[in-house]
Design an enzyme around this catalytic site. Structure first.
Site, PDB file in Angstrom:
ATOM      1  CD  GLU A   1      -8.652  -9.348  -3.431  1.00 57.87           C
ATOM      2  OE1 GLU A   1      -7.541  -9.797  -3.063  1.00 57.87           O
ATOM      3  OE2 GLU A   1      -9.467  -8.819  -2.646  1.00 57.87           O
TER       4      GLU A   1
ATOM      5  NE  ARG B   1      -5.615 -12.368   5.397  1.00 55.80           N
ATOM      6  CZ  ARG B   1      -6.394 -11.273   5.434  1.00 55.80           C
ATOM      7  NH1 ARG B   1      -6.526 -10.498   4.350  1.00 55.80           N
ATOM      8  NH2 ARG B   1      -7.018 -10.926   6.527  1.00 55.80           N
TER       9      ARG B   1
ATOM     10  CB  THR C   1      -7.055  -6.241  10.038  1.00 55.88           C
ATOM     11  OG1 THR C   1      -7.456  -7.417   9.331  1.00 55.88           O
ATOM     12  CG2 THR C   1      -7.515  -5.011   9.294  1.00 55.88           C
TER      13      THR C   1
ATOM     14  CG  ASN D   1      -3.501  -2.410   7.196  1.00 54.64           C
ATOM     15  OD1 ASN D   1      -3.391  -1.975   6.047  1.00 54.64           O
ATOM     16  ND2 ASN D   1      -4.529  -3.146   7.576  1.00 54.64           N
TER      17      ASN D   1
ATOM     18  CE1 TYR E   1      -9.319  -2.751   0.275  1.00 48.60           C
ATOM     19  CE2 TYR E   1      -8.477  -1.037  -1.172  1.00 48.60           C
ATOM     20  CZ  TYR E   1      -8.264  -2.010  -0.200  1.00 48.60           C
ATOM     21  OH  TYR E   1      -6.995  -2.224   0.291  1.00 48.60           O
TER      22      TYR E   1
ATOM     23  NE  ARG F   1      -2.134  -5.733   7.202  1.00 45.90           N
ATOM     24  CZ  ARG F   1      -3.295  -6.284   6.849  1.00 45.90           C
ATOM     25  NH1 ARG F   1      -3.849  -7.216   7.600  1.00 45.90           N
ATOM     26  NH2 ARG F   1      -3.905  -5.894   5.753  1.00 45.90           N
TER      27      ARG F   1
ATOM     28  CE  LYS G   1      -3.931  -2.206   2.383  1.00 51.01           C
ATOM     29  NZ  LYS G   1      -4.765  -2.198   3.629  1.00 51.01           N
TER      30      LYS G   1
ATOM     31  CG  HIS H   1      -5.204  -6.377  -0.204  1.00 52.98           C
ATOM     32  ND1 HIS H   1      -6.414  -6.446   0.426  1.00 52.98           N
ATOM     33  CD2 HIS H   1      -5.263  -7.283  -1.221  1.00 52.98           C
ATOM     34  CE1 HIS H   1      -7.187  -7.341  -0.189  1.00 52.98           C
ATOM     35  NE2 HIS H   1      -6.501  -7.863  -1.191  1.00 52.98           N
TER      36      HIS H   1
ATOM     37  CG  PHE I   1     -12.977   1.345   7.050  1.00 50.45           C
ATOM     38  CD1 PHE I   1     -12.534   0.744   5.883  1.00 50.45           C
ATOM     39  CD2 PHE I   1     -13.608   0.556   8.010  1.00 50.45           C
ATOM     40  CE1 PHE I   1     -12.698  -0.616   5.660  1.00 50.45           C
ATOM     41  CE2 PHE I   1     -13.792  -0.808   7.804  1.00 50.45           C
ATOM     42  CZ  PHE I   1     -13.335  -1.387   6.617  1.00 50.45           C
TER      43      PHE I   1
HETATM   44  P1  IDP Z   1      -7.523  -7.140   5.812  1.00 48.56           P
HETATM   45  O1  IDP Z   1      -6.767  -6.105   5.021  1.00 48.56           O
HETATM   46  O2  IDP Z   1      -6.733  -7.670   6.965  1.00 48.56           O
HETATM   47  O3  IDP Z   1      -8.110  -8.228   4.945  1.00 48.56           O
HETATM   48  P2  IDP Z   1     -10.230  -6.030   5.967  1.00 48.56           P
HETATM   49  O4  IDP Z   1     -11.165  -6.255   7.114  1.00 48.56           O
HETATM   50  O5  IDP Z   1     -10.503  -6.747   4.688  1.00 48.56           O
HETATM   51  O6  IDP Z   1      -8.749  -6.370   6.502  1.00 48.56           O
HETATM   52  O7  IDP Z   1     -10.174  -4.487   5.694  1.00 48.56           O
HETATM   53  C1  IDP Z   1      -9.588  -3.984   4.518  1.00 48.56           C
HETATM   54  C2  IDP Z   1      -8.756  -2.778   4.856  1.00 48.56           C
HETATM   55  O8  IDP Z   1      -9.604  -1.741   5.305  1.00 48.56           O
HETATM   56  C3  IDP Z   1      -7.742  -2.982   5.978  1.00 48.56           C
HETATM   57  O9  IDP Z   1      -6.530  -3.568   5.556  1.00 48.56           O
HETATM   58  C4  IDP Z   1      -7.545  -1.558   6.455  1.00 48.56           C
HETATM   59  O10 IDP Z   1      -6.639  -0.866   5.593  1.00 48.56           O
HETATM   60  C5  IDP Z   1      -8.921  -0.960   6.272  1.00 48.56           C
HETATM   61  N1  IDP Z   1      -9.689  -1.006   7.519  1.00 48.56           N
HETATM   62  C6  IDP Z   1     -10.321  -2.070   8.042  1.00 48.56           C
HETATM   63  N2  IDP Z   1     -10.915  -1.756   9.198  1.00 48.56           N
HETATM   64  C7  IDP Z   1     -10.648  -0.448   9.405  1.00 48.56           C
HETATM   65  C8  IDP Z   1     -10.986   0.476  10.441  1.00 48.56           C
HETATM   66  O11 IDP Z   1     -11.658   0.158  11.414  1.00 48.56           O
HETATM   67  N3  IDP Z   1     -10.513   1.751  10.299  1.00 48.56           N
HETATM   68  C9  IDP Z   1      -9.756   2.135   9.224  1.00 48.56           C
HETATM   69  N4  IDP Z   1      -9.426   1.299   8.229  1.00 48.56           N
HETATM   70  C10 IDP Z   1      -9.853   0.022   8.323  1.00 48.56           C
HETATM   71 MG    MG Z   2      -9.558  -8.106   3.435  1.00 49.46          MG
END
Ligand code: IDP
Ligand code: MG
Length: 150
Positions: free
Chosen positions: A128, A87, A93, A114, A51, A104, A11, A117, A59
């Site tokens: 994807e 993963r 996350t 973070n 997304y 992370r 990212k 992805h 968010f």
């Molecule tokens: P992942 O990236 O671990 O699969 P997801 O739940 O799919 O997590 O969320 C996608 C992305 O959305 C996260 O990597 C993060 O960048 C962002 N995100 C998820 N939850 C939050 C939040 O509560 N606040 C801000 N950004 C978030």
């Molecule tokens: Mg995800």
């Protein structure tokens, strides 16, 4: 033996902070093959499709804006159990909830920054990979691949 393909994206925060090499190195050292990789400003249409699943989340707009704020490094990664391995390399996350050794946790600042992805399952990975790499990646053998995979 399950050789899988998955989609991984470094990212904008990681690109801006100069962490691309460290992150890619962790995938290479684990034995994951990078079949394709680019450095680019993400295509807004691709980001919207990528997304879409989070469209109703609070968010969402901040996330989409952030992903388009600086270059990303999309990667097509292949290897044994590549989806779960990726993963695991990434970690939780929320960086604060991870463990040392995870990308992370080691390098990330907070949940909205973070660093990386990775597809979260076989169906997501297929979607994807097709979205970001419609032409697929290069076919080649990495050094030691035979030893790793056979
Ligand atoms: P992942 O990236 O671990 O699969 P997801 O739940 O799919 O997590 O969320 C996608 C992305 O959305 C996260 O990597 C993060 O960048 C962002 N995100 C998820 N939850 C939050 C939040 O509560 N606040 C801000 N950004 C978030
Ligand atoms: Mg995800």
């Amino acid at each position: 033996m399950a050789i899988e393909q998955t989609f991984v994206m470094i990212k904008p925060d990681a690109v801006s902070r100069g962490l691309v090499g460290d992150i890619i190195s962790r995938f290479e050292k684990k034995g994951m093959k990078i079949k394709a990789m680019r450095l680019e400003m993400a295509d807004p249409e691709v980001v919207a499709k990528h997304y879409e699943v989070h469209k109703e989340r609070p968010f969402y707009q901040g996330l989409v804006d952030f992903i388009q704020s600086a270059p990303v490094v999309p990667m097509l990664v292949e290897g044994e159990n590549a989806i779960a391995v990726s993963r695991a390399l990434m970690g939780a996350t929320n960086p604060a909830e991870g463990r040392p050794g995870e990308i992370r946790f080691d390098l990330g600042q907070h949940i909205g920054r973070n660093l990386i992805h990775g597809s979260d399952g076989p169906e997501t990975a297929a979607f994807e990979v097709g979205l970001w790499f419609p032409d697929g990646g290069a076919d080649y053998k990495v050094a030691g691949e035979q030893w790793l995979f056979e």
